[in-house]
Write a protein that holds these residues in place. Structure first.
Motif, PDB file in Angstrom:
ATOM      1  N   ALA A  51       0.814  -1.226   0.000  1.00  0.00           N
ATOM      2  CA  ALA A  51       0.000   0.000   0.000  1.00  0.00           C
ATOM      3  C   ALA A  51       0.840   1.264   0.000  1.00  0.00           C
ATOM      4  N   HIS A  52       2.016   1.222  -0.610  1.00  0.00           N
ATOM      5  CA  HIS A  52       2.819   2.436  -0.787  1.00  0.00           C
ATOM      6  C   HIS A  52       2.398   3.084  -2.106  1.00  0.00           C
ATOM      7  N   LEU A  53       1.261   3.738  -2.076  1.00  0.00           N
ATOM      8  CA  LEU A  53       0.603   4.192  -3.296  1.00  0.00           C
ATOM      9  C   LEU A  53       0.566   5.713  -3.394  1.00  0.00           C
ATOM     10  N   ASP A  54       0.853   6.203  -4.565  1.00  0.00           N
ATOM     11  CA  ASP A  54       0.640   7.601  -4.902  1.00  0.00           C
ATOM     12  C   ASP A  54       0.658   7.706  -6.418  1.00  0.00           C
ATOM     13  N   THR A  55       0.456   8.887  -6.958  1.00  0.00           N
ATOM     14  CA  THR A  55       0.350   9.053  -8.409  1.00  0.00           C
ATOM     15  C   THR A  55       1.669   8.840  -9.142  1.00  0.00           C
ATOM     16  N   GLY A  56       2.774   8.752  -8.400  1.00  0.00           N
ATOM     17  CA  GLY A  56       4.066   8.536  -9.042  1.00  0.00           C
ATOM     18  C   GLY A  56       4.508   7.086  -9.055  1.00  0.00           C
ATOM     19  N   LEU A  57       3.658   6.160  -8.608  1.00  0.00           N
ATOM     20  CA  LEU A  57       4.052   4.762  -8.502  1.00  0.00           C
ATOM     21  C   LEU A  57       4.483   4.184  -9.842  1.00  0.00           C
ATOM     22  N   ILE A  58       3.702   4.417 -10.885  1.00  0.00           N
ATOM     23  CA  ILE A  58       4.006   3.823 -12.191  1.00  0.00           C
ATOM     24  C   ILE A  58       5.298   4.400 -12.751  1.00  0.00           C
ATOM     25  N   ALA A  59       5.474   5.707 -12.630  1.00  0.00           N
ATOM     26  CA  ALA A  59       6.689   6.334 -13.155  1.00  0.00           C
ATOM     27  C   ALA A  59       7.933   5.840 -12.412  1.00  0.00           C
ATOM     28  N   ARG A  60       7.839   5.678 -11.095  1.00  0.00           N
ATOM     29  CA  ARG A  60       8.999   5.229 -10.306  1.00  0.00           C
ATOM     30  C   ARG A  60       9.408   3.803 -10.652  1.00  0.00           C
ATOM     31  N   HIS A  61       8.426   2.983 -10.950  1.00  0.00           N
ATOM     32  CA  HIS A  61       8.699   1.561 -11.195  1.00  0.00           C
ATOM     33  C   HIS A  61       8.425   1.199 -12.648  1.00  0.00           C
ATOM     34  N   HIS A  62       8.655   2.146 -13.549  1.00  0.00           N
ATOM     35  CA  HIS A  62       8.328   1.951 -14.968  1.00  0.00           C
ATOM     36  C   HIS A  62       9.041   0.729 -15.549  1.00  0.00           C
ATOM     37  N   GLU A  63      10.309   0.553 -15.206  1.00  0.00           N
ATOM     38  CA  GLU A  63      11.082  -0.551 -15.788  1.00  0.00           C
ATOM     39  C   GLU A  63      10.501  -1.899 -15.397  1.00  0.00           C
ATOM     40  N   ALA A  64      10.071  -2.038 -14.143  1.00  0.00           N
ATOM     41  CA  ALA A  64       9.508  -3.305 -13.681  1.00  0.00           C
ATOM     42  C   ALA A  64       8.099  -3.534 -14.215  1.00  0.00           C
ATOM     43  N   LEU A  65       7.342  -2.459 -14.381  1.00  0.00           N
ATOM     44  CA  LEU A  65       5.950  -2.589 -14.808  1.00  0.00           C
ATOM     45  C   LEU A  65       5.806  -2.696 -16.316  1.00  0.00           C
ATOM     46  N   PHE A  66       6.834  -2.280 -17.057  1.00  0.00           N
ATOM     47  CA  PHE A  66       6.787  -2.358 -18.523  1.00  0.00           C
ATOM     48  C   PHE A  66       8.023  -3.091 -19.047  1.00  0.00           C
ATOM     49  N   PRO A  67       8.174  -4.361 -18.694  1.00  0.00           N
ATOM     50  CA  PRO A  67       9.352  -5.111 -19.160  1.00  0.00           C
ATOM     51  C   PRO A  67       9.205  -5.440 -20.640  1.00  0.00           C
ATOM     52  N   PRO A  68      10.316  -5.765 -21.318  1.00  0.00           N
ATOM     53  CA  PRO A  68      10.212  -6.196 -22.717  1.00  0.00           C
ATOM     54  C   PRO A  68       9.365  -7.452 -22.829  1.00  0.00           C
ATOM     55  N   SER A  69       8.654  -7.584 -23.926  1.00  0.00           N
ATOM     56  CA  SER A  69       7.815  -8.761 -24.131  1.00  0.00           C
ATOM     57  C   SER A  69       8.689  -9.990 -24.307  1.00  0.00           C
ATOM     58  N   PRO A  70       8.513 -11.014 -23.484  1.00  0.00           N
ATOM     59  CA  PRO A  70       9.329 -12.228 -23.640  1.00  0.00           C
ATOM     60  C   PRO A  70       8.847 -13.019 -24.855  1.00  0.00           C
ATOM     61  N   PRO A  71       9.717 -13.811 -25.456  1.00  0.00           N
ATOM     62  CA  PRO A  71       9.278 -14.658 -26.566  1.00  0.00           C
ATOM     63  C   PRO A  71       8.330 -15.738 -26.060  1.00  0.00           C
ATOM     64  N   PRO A  72       7.470 -16.258 -26.906  1.00  0.00           N
ATOM     65  CA  PRO A  72       6.578 -17.336 -26.466  1.00  0.00           C
ATOM     66  C   PRO A  72       7.379 -18.560 -26.061  1.00  0.00           C
ATOM     67  N   SER A  73       6.978 -19.195 -24.992  1.00  0.00           N
ATOM     68  CA  SER A  73       7.690 -20.377 -24.520  1.00  0.00           C
ATOM     69  C   SER A  73       7.390 -21.565 -25.432  1.00  0.00           C
ATOM     70  N   PRO A  74       8.284 -22.548 -25.478  1.00  0.00           N
ATOM     71  CA  PRO A  74       7.994 -23.755 -26.270  1.00  0.00           C
ATOM     72  C   PRO A  74       6.695 -24.429 -25.853  1.00  0.00           C
ATOM     73  N   GLU A  75       6.381 -24.373 -24.548  1.00  0.00           N
ATOM     74  CA  GLU A  75       5.145 -24.992 -24.080  1.00  0.00           C
ATOM     75  C   GLU A  75       3.917 -24.300 -24.668  1.00  0.00           C
ATOM     76  N   PHE A  76       3.924 -22.953 -24.708  1.00  0.00           N
ATOM     77  CA  PHE A  76       2.778 -22.231 -25.262  1.00  0.00           C
ATOM     78  C   PHE A  76       2.648 -22.490 -26.761  1.00  0.00           C
TER      79      PHE A  76
END
Length: 295
Positions: free
Chosen positions: A61-86
């Motif tokens: 619950a450490h929430l404020d309007t800057g949460l997304i900007a502060r953690h942008h790298e974690a919240l918008f990671p590069p799209s991983p390739p599809p796994s062999p299982e999928f």
């Protein structure tokens, strides 16, 4: 059913509300509810919401309007390739759909037991005949091969090989890959295949080479709007040289900004929209041509 939501309206299609005895229980219920969503045909922020509620800051619950900007790298990671299982599950579901369609046609025919209606890979004097499927994700091709061996299915995904079996459930498939059992639902929407499993969705495109034999290779240089929204910024002009991953345009949709980047190295050949323009999902916004060959 059938209503079309244009870019002039709030694109919210559902609101999810959970409650619990405490925050921990409510978060657990929220994770489970998001895992159960299966939406196809339109882009959604379900995966983004799953990343937010799994982040330590949100959990505590450490929430404020800057949460997304502060953690942008974690919240918008590069799209991983599809796994062999999928990829294997997508191919097995495709085989199951072909098998069921042929079975329905056989029942309606005058010779329902004809062996010519079987969907199999039997071929005279060889065991190397296979069903070949080609999937595309993020401009990368993933070939998959299936061979039927008695009651089992041999699946080749790149360097991975699986021995698989399938069981039809009420609204899903139970797929076993080398002894590991997965419950999956693969939804076909045109050429797109939405693979749902364990609360995760992988969007693939099943490419039929014959259906696209007459198309020009330049089609891959058309960049489309991922969803309906408003163009906020255009960072390039026709003639600009760009590298793969270069930001080209910012689209505001679902109260968030989405960066459209170059899928490969090239030269911007056309910019179809300006800042402030409204665009529909799938609209061609920027064209990038292959770079001129080096003399």
């Amino acid at each position: 059913a059938g209503d079309e939501i244009s870019q002039y309206y709030d694109p919210m299609i559902a609101k999810l509300i959970v409650h619990g005895a405490d925050r921990t229980q409510a978060l657990r219920r929220l994770r489970q509810a998001l895992r159960e969503y299966q939406v196809v045909g339109v882009a959604t922020n379900i995966a983004f919401l799953q990343r937010i509620i799994s982040h330590e800051a949100f959990a505590n619950a450490h929430l404020d309007t800057g949460l997304i900007a502060r953690h942008h790298e974690a919240l918008f990671p590069p799209s991983p390739p599809p796994s062999p299982e999928f990829l294997a599950m997508a191919a097995i579901a495709e085989y199951a759909a072909m098998r069921d369609a042929v079975a329905a046609g056989a029942i309606a025919s005058g010779d329902p037991y004809s062996p010519w209606r079987d969907v199999d890979t039997w071929w005279l004097n060889t065991e190397e005949h296979f069903i070949a499927l080609n999937y595309v994700a993020e401009d990368t091709s993933y070939p998959v091969r299936l061979r039927l061996r008695n009651a089992a299915i041999a699946v080749d995904v790149g360097q991975r090989q699986f021995t698989a079996s399938i069981e039809s459930l009420e609204h899903a498939l139970a797929v076993t890959l080398d002894g590991d059992r997965f419950t999956t639902n693969v939804v076909a929407h045109g050429e797109e295949r939405y693979v749902f499993c364990n609360g995760t969705m992988q969007r693939l495109k099943l490419v039929d080479p014959l259906a696209h034999a007459g198309e020009h290779m330049e089609h891959g240089g058309h960049l489309a709007a991922p969803m309906s929204g408003t163009i906020v910024s255009v960072m390039v002009e026709p003639g600009d040289a760009v590298a793969r991953g270069t930001p080209l345009m910012i689209l505001e949709a679902m109260k968030m900004e989405h960066i459209i980047t170059a899928a490969s190295d090239g030269v911007v050949s056309a910019v179809h929209y300006r800042a402030g323009d409204q665009v529909r999902e799938g609209a061609d916004v920027i064209d990038v041509a292959a770079p001129a060959p080096t003399p």
